[in-house]
Design an enzyme around this catalytic site. Structure first.
Site, PDB file in Angstrom:
ATOM      1  N   SER A  57       0.825  -1.207   0.000  1.00 41.35           N
ATOM      2  CA  SER A  57       0.000   0.000   0.000  1.00 41.35           C
ATOM      3  C   SER A  57       0.861   1.259   0.000  1.00 41.35           C
ATOM      4  O   SER A  57       1.996   1.260   0.503  1.00 41.35           O
ATOM      5  CB  SER A  57      -0.909   0.031   1.231  1.00 41.35           C
ATOM      6  OG  SER A  57      -1.774  -1.075   1.231  1.00 41.35           O
TER       7      SER A  57
HETATM    8  N1  SAM Z   1      -1.120  -3.955   3.922  1.00 46.89           N
HETATM    9  C1  SAM Z   1      -0.378  -4.564   2.863  1.00 46.89           C
HETATM   10  C2  SAM Z   1       1.021  -4.056   2.790  1.00 46.89           C
HETATM   11  O1  SAM Z   1       1.385  -3.178   3.576  1.00 46.89           O
HETATM   12  O2  SAM Z   1       1.761  -4.551   1.943  1.00 46.89           O
HETATM   13  C3  SAM Z   1      -1.009  -4.353   1.523  1.00 46.89           C
HETATM   14  C4  SAM Z   1      -2.143  -5.186   1.328  1.00 46.89           C
HETATM   15  S1  SAM Z   1      -2.649  -5.372  -0.333  1.00 46.89           S
HETATM   16  C5  SAM Z   1      -3.225  -3.767  -0.737  1.00 46.89           C
HETATM   17  C6  SAM Z   1      -4.118  -6.327   0.018  1.00 46.89           C
HETATM   18  C7  SAM Z   1      -3.840  -7.757   0.406  1.00 46.89           C
HETATM   19  O3  SAM Z   1      -5.086  -8.356   0.802  1.00 46.89           O
HETATM   20  C8  SAM Z   1      -3.304  -8.617  -0.735  1.00 46.89           C
HETATM   21  O4  SAM Z   1      -2.099  -9.199  -0.342  1.00 46.89           O
HETATM   22  C9  SAM Z   1      -4.393  -9.658  -0.949  1.00 46.89           C
HETATM   23  O5  SAM Z   1      -3.888 -10.908  -1.356  1.00 46.89           O
HETATM   24  C10 SAM Z   1      -5.035  -9.717   0.419  1.00 46.89           C
HETATM   25  N2  SAM Z   1      -6.385 -10.244   0.471  1.00 46.89           N
HETATM   26  C11 SAM Z   1      -7.420 -10.046  -0.387  1.00 46.89           C
HETATM   27  N3  SAM Z   1      -8.515 -10.710   0.032  1.00 46.89           N
HETATM   28  C12 SAM Z   1      -8.166 -11.339   1.187  1.00 46.89           C
HETATM   29  C13 SAM Z   1      -8.864 -12.178   2.111  1.00 46.89           C
HETATM   30  N4  SAM Z   1     -10.141 -12.522   1.931  1.00 46.89           N
HETATM   31  N5  SAM Z   1      -8.198 -12.650   3.182  1.00 46.89           N
HETATM   32  C14 SAM Z   1      -6.896 -12.304   3.396  1.00 46.89           C
HETATM   33  N6  SAM Z   1      -6.180 -11.526   2.563  1.00 46.89           N
HETATM   34  C15 SAM Z   1      -6.812 -11.044   1.471  1.00 46.89           C
END
Ligand code: SAM
Length: 218
Positions: free
Chosen positions: A68
């Site tokens: 992010s």
């Molecule tokens: N906070 C993270 C960072 O600092 O790198 C960025 C997160 S990224 C924008 C969103 C993440 O949510 C992705 O890695 C994606 O695979 C995960 N994601 C999406 N749906 C999900 C779910 N149902 N359960 C867990 N993770 C999920």
């Protein structure tokens, strides 16, 4: 991807300038800014891309996902009002950068990721950096019922709605921060659990996240 854990003067300087930029953009919580100033964000990038690490941008981390944007991380973290010892559920570990910020604020962090590659990578890198959350692999849209209640819940992917099952895992007095909208844009929403049955919801600014994919999501 090869990670090199060296924090030299160039990266330290760039990190300081990032903190200045976030303050200028309106992030006011000194504890959050201090955490951003401490966590080496370039550790989540291949050395070839270190120059990108302290720009205020999201960046691809593989598997179609992103680390992010620092402003977004700071914005969501500020809304959580983390107190030392807070039990925090983070949904969407991704790179693990946001997890480190929460740990710098002395939260006890339970972080869940649905993509095995990302889960494995974060599990490898974070302990090398000295950060030790509880890692989970699975569908975070259902929360982690066996660890509930949580003081804070942070969703780092865009949801189509606020999952009821997550609200139930919030302690009374607890706060959830979740981006809700369609696949193009989402509004940041904070939910305060006021009582067993009452929740106060505030709708804030517009962001663009990768989708929350799961049973209680897309
Ligand atoms: N906070 C993270 C960072 O600092 O790198 C960025 C997160 S990224 C924008 C969103 C993440 O949510 C992705 O890695 C994606 O695979 C995960 N994601 C999406 N749906 C999900 C779910 N149902 N359960 C867990 N993770 C999920």
């Amino acid at each position: 991807m090869a990670y090199k854990l060296i924090d030299n003067y160039r990266e330290k300087g760039a990190r300081k300038r990032l903190v200045v930029k976030l303050r200028e953009r309106g992030i006011a919580d000194e504890a959050v800014l201090s955490a951003i100033g401490k966590v080496p964000r370039h550790y989540f990038f291949d050395e070839t891309f270190w120059v990108q690490a302290y720009k205020d941008i999201a960046f691809p981390i593989g598997d179609g996902q992103t680390i992010s944007q620092p402003y977004t991380v700071a914005y969501q973290t500020e809304l959580l009002h983390i107190q030392p010892g807070d039990k925090v559920l983070e949904i969407g570990t991704g790179s693990g950068y946001q997890t480190c910020i929460l740990l710098e604020l002395k939260a006890k962090v339970y972080t869940i990721e649905r993509q095995e590659n990302l889960y494995n990578r974060a599990r490898l890198v974070l302990p090398k950096m000295g950060y030790r959350p509880e890692f989970y692999l699975g569908d975070g849209s259902k929360g982690i019922p066996e660890q509930a209640p949580f003081d804070k819940i942070l969703v780092t992917a865009g949801a189509p709605f606020v999952p009821e099952i997550l609200l139930k895992q919030l302690r009374i007095g607890g706060i959830m921060v979740i981006p809700v909208g369609d696949e193009n844009q989402q509004k940041m929403i904070t939910v305060l659990r006021v009582s067993e049955t009452e929740y106060d919801k505030i709708v804030l600014d517009t962001f663009r996240f990768v989708p929350l994919v799961g049973d209680q999501a897309w």
